[in-house]
Design a protein around this motif. Structure first.
Motif, PDB file in Angstrom:
ATOM      1  N   ALA A  11       0.865  -1.182   0.000  1.00 52.01           N
ATOM      2  CA  ALA A  11       0.000   0.000   0.000  1.00 52.01           C
ATOM      3  C   ALA A  11       0.900   1.229   0.000  1.00 52.01           C
ATOM      4  O   ALA A  11       1.862   1.292   0.775  1.00 52.01           O
ATOM      5  CB  ALA A  11      -0.882  -0.002   1.248  1.00 52.01           C
ATOM      6  N   ARG A  24       8.230   4.745  11.343  1.00 53.86           N
ATOM      7  CA  ARG A  24       7.326   4.075  12.291  1.00 53.86           C
ATOM      8  C   ARG A  24       6.200   3.417  11.530  1.00 53.86           C
ATOM      9  O   ARG A  24       5.721   3.926  10.530  1.00 53.86           O
ATOM     10  CB  ARG A  24       6.765   5.105  13.287  1.00 53.86           C
ATOM     11  CG  ARG A  24       7.813   5.541  14.279  1.00 53.86           C
ATOM     12  CD  ARG A  24       7.360   5.533  15.722  1.00 53.86           C
ATOM     13  NE  ARG A  24       5.997   5.927  15.982  1.00 53.86           N
ATOM     14  CZ  ARG A  24       5.656   7.137  16.446  1.00 53.86           C
ATOM     15  NH1 ARG A  24       6.553   8.057  16.665  1.00 53.86           N
ATOM     16  NH2 ARG A  24       4.392   7.405  16.694  1.00 53.86           N
ATOM     17  N   GLY A  51      14.552  -6.531   7.005  1.00 52.97           N
ATOM     18  CA  GLY A  51      14.803  -6.381   8.438  1.00 52.97           C
ATOM     19  C   GLY A  51      14.083  -5.195   9.055  1.00 52.97           C
ATOM     20  O   GLY A  51      13.537  -5.296  10.156  1.00 52.97           O
ATOM     21  N   GLU A  52      14.037  -4.062   8.336  1.00 52.58           N
ATOM     22  CA  GLU A  52      13.378  -2.864   8.888  1.00 52.58           C
ATOM     23  C   GLU A  52      11.884  -3.106   9.059  1.00 52.58           C
ATOM     24  O   GLU A  52      11.280  -2.657  10.035  1.00 52.58           O
ATOM     25  CB  GLU A  52      13.586  -1.650   7.975  1.00 52.58           C
ATOM     26  CG  GLU A  52      14.963  -1.029   8.055  1.00 52.58           C
ATOM     27  CD  GLU A  52      15.254  -0.403   9.411  1.00 52.58           C
ATOM     28  OE1 GLU A  52      14.317  -0.060  10.155  1.00 52.58           O
ATOM     29  OE2 GLU A  52      16.445  -0.281   9.732  1.00 52.58           O
ATOM     30  N   THR A  87      18.074 -10.199   6.325  1.00 54.65           N
ATOM     31  CA  THR A  87      18.842  -9.280   7.167  1.00 54.65           C
ATOM     32  C   THR A  87      20.329  -9.459   6.904  1.00 54.65           C
ATOM     33  O   THR A  87      20.798 -10.593   6.802  1.00 54.65           O
ATOM     34  CB  THR A  87      18.510  -9.521   8.668  1.00 54.65           C
ATOM     35  OG1 THR A  87      19.422  -8.768   9.476  1.00 54.65           O
ATOM     36  CG2 THR A  87      18.600 -10.978   9.067  1.00 54.65           C
ATOM     37  N   SER A  89      22.560  -7.649   8.935  1.00 52.78           N
ATOM     38  CA  SER A  89      23.156  -7.501  10.271  1.00 52.78           C
ATOM     39  C   SER A  89      22.811  -8.677  11.189  1.00 52.78           C
ATOM     40  O   SER A  89      23.546  -8.950  12.139  1.00 52.78           O
ATOM     41  CB  SER A  89      22.635  -6.209  10.920  1.00 52.78           C
ATOM     42  OG  SER A  89      21.235  -6.337  11.144  1.00 52.78           O
ATOM     43  N   VAL A 136      22.795 -10.325   0.935  1.00 54.78           N
ATOM     44  CA  VAL A 136      22.212 -11.527   0.348  1.00 54.78           C
ATOM     45  C   VAL A 136      21.796 -11.203  -1.094  1.00 54.78           C
ATOM     46  O   VAL A 136      21.244 -10.138  -1.359  1.00 54.78           O
ATOM     47  CB  VAL A 136      20.972 -11.940   1.171  1.00 54.78           C
ATOM     48  CG1 VAL A 136      20.241 -13.083   0.514  1.00 54.78           C
ATOM     49  CG2 VAL A 136      21.392 -12.294   2.593  1.00 54.78           C
ATOM     50  N   GLY A 159      10.949  -1.091   0.775  1.00 55.00           N
ATOM     51  CA  GLY A 159      11.538  -0.727  -0.501  1.00 55.00           C
ATOM     52  C   GLY A 159      12.927  -1.299  -0.720  1.00 55.00           C
ATOM     53  O   GLY A 159      13.319  -1.582  -1.854  1.00 55.00           O
ATOM     54  N   MET A 164      16.341  -5.320  -3.754  1.00 52.78           N
ATOM     55  CA  MET A 164      17.208  -6.502  -3.818  1.00 52.78           C
ATOM     56  C   MET A 164      16.782  -7.425  -4.972  1.00 52.78           C
ATOM     57  O   MET A 164      17.616  -7.987  -5.675  1.00 52.78           O
ATOM     58  CB  MET A 164      17.109  -7.212  -2.460  1.00 52.78           C
ATOM     59  CG  MET A 164      17.694  -8.579  -2.387  1.00 52.78           C
ATOM     60  SD  MET A 164      17.345  -9.252  -0.732  1.00 52.78           S
ATOM     61  CE  MET A 164      17.649 -10.984  -1.083  1.00 52.78           C
ATOM     62  N   PRO A 189      10.580   6.160   3.218  1.00 52.41           N
ATOM     63  CA  PRO A 189      10.781   5.029   2.297  1.00 52.41           C
ATOM     64  C   PRO A 189       9.667   4.932   1.261  1.00 52.41           C
ATOM     65  O   PRO A 189       8.518   5.279   1.541  1.00 52.41           O
ATOM     66  CB  PRO A 189      10.784   3.807   3.226  1.00 52.41           C
ATOM     67  CG  PRO A 189      10.076   4.234   4.456  1.00 52.41           C
ATOM     68  CD  PRO A 189      10.291   5.712   4.597  1.00 52.41           C
TER      69      PRO A 189
END
Ligand SMILES: NC(=O)c1ccc[n+]([C@@H]2O[C@H](COP(=O)([O-])OP(=O)(O)OC[C@H]3O[C@@H](n4cnc5c(N)ncnc54)[C@H](OP(=O)(O)O)[C@@H]3O)[C@@H](O)[C@H]2O)c1
Length: 234
Positions: A11, A24, A51-52, A87, A89, A136, A159, A164, A189
């Motif tokens: 969305a 957030r 990850g985010e 991820t 990290s 990755v 995003g 990726m 983002p």
């Protein structure tokens, strides 16, 4: 072994943002958008997040409609799609609820550098798949999914995760809900992050469906590729 089909569901605000600049979590879509999300999740073997997105959402991606979950089971699939996070990290310990929800197969895709932190966060509650050294690659990830019998991969953000796959030409379709919001914020983002494509080399899409429900537009695009005459560079 065929490469899995990769589709995005997202969305966006009218200005293409998927969150505010502070990243957030904020639900942009209506009830109709949540139904669409459920319908698309029900088609997927695995739902992938960056990850985010996991750190913002924390809870897992589930099919909520019992009828959709039942028809998955009737066709010999698990009631719920697997969940995966990508991820570099391995810093995903904040995703506590994601690790604890019952009845969901979980995967953490990472590189050698992130593997120790990822294993510590997962503590046996997810399969940690170590694919590359640092970042990755999407092709390595899809190979790993194909080896596990997965055929349909749903990307749900953000995003950076979409980039990726886009940069390797590994997106097949996008389902985009255009919502009646303007977010602004140069650093907020968007649907597609990363370094971006140079002018004249944009990814070309074909609009296959456009449907209005209430204040939202539900758009479905097929990805044609990068060598099909993008907008010319000036
Ligand atoms: N509007 C919507 O429908 C929607 C949906 C989903 C998310 N969102 C929002 O979008 C925002 C997050 O989007 P985002 O673009 O900032 O981040 P994102 O794509 O969710 O996550 C980026 C992270 O993914 C990992 N990653 C990405 N590419 C990688 C690669 N090639 N190799 C290894 N790891 C890789 C890294 O994780 P590590 O940092 O762990 O190394 C990277 O920092 C959040 O605010 C979320 O709430 C909105």
């Amino acid at each position: 072994m065929a490469r899995p089909y990769v589709f995005v569901n997202m969305a966006v605000t009218l200005d293409g943002k998927i969150a505010a600049a502070d990243r957030r979590s904020f639900s942009l879509g209506s009830e109709a958008d949540r139904r669409e999300m459920d319908r698309l999740r029900a088609q997927a073997d695995i739902v992938l997040w960056g990850g985010e997105t996991l750190r913002a959402a924390r809870a897992p991606a589930r099919v909520l409609d019992p009828g959709l979950a039942a028809s998955r089971e009737a066709s010999g699939r698990p009631a719920q799609p697997a969940n995966g996070v990508v991820t570099a990290s391995g810093d995903i310990s904040i995703g506590l609820k994601w690790f604890e929800a019952p009845g969901i197969a979980r995967f953490v895709f990472t590189g050698a550098a992130g593997a120790p932190a990822a294993r510590q966060a997962a503590r046996g509650r997810a399969e940690v798949v170590v694919l590359d050294e640092g970042e990755v690659s999407a092709s390595a990830l899809l190979d790993a999914l194909a080896q596990r019998g997965m055929e349909k991969v749903l990307l749900e953000g953000g995003g950076e995760l979409h980039w990726m796959f886009a940069r390797e030409g590994l997106l097949d379709a996008l389902h985009v809900t255009l919502t009646p919001w303007l977010a602004g914020g140069a650093s907020a983002p968007t649907l597609l992050g990363g370094a971006g494509f140079p002018a004249g080399r944009f990814l070309r899409l074909k609009l296959e469906e456009a449907r209005q429900e209430g204040e939202e537009m539900f758009l479905r695009y097929r990805v044609l590729g990068r060598n099909t005459g993008g907008p010319p560079a000036r």
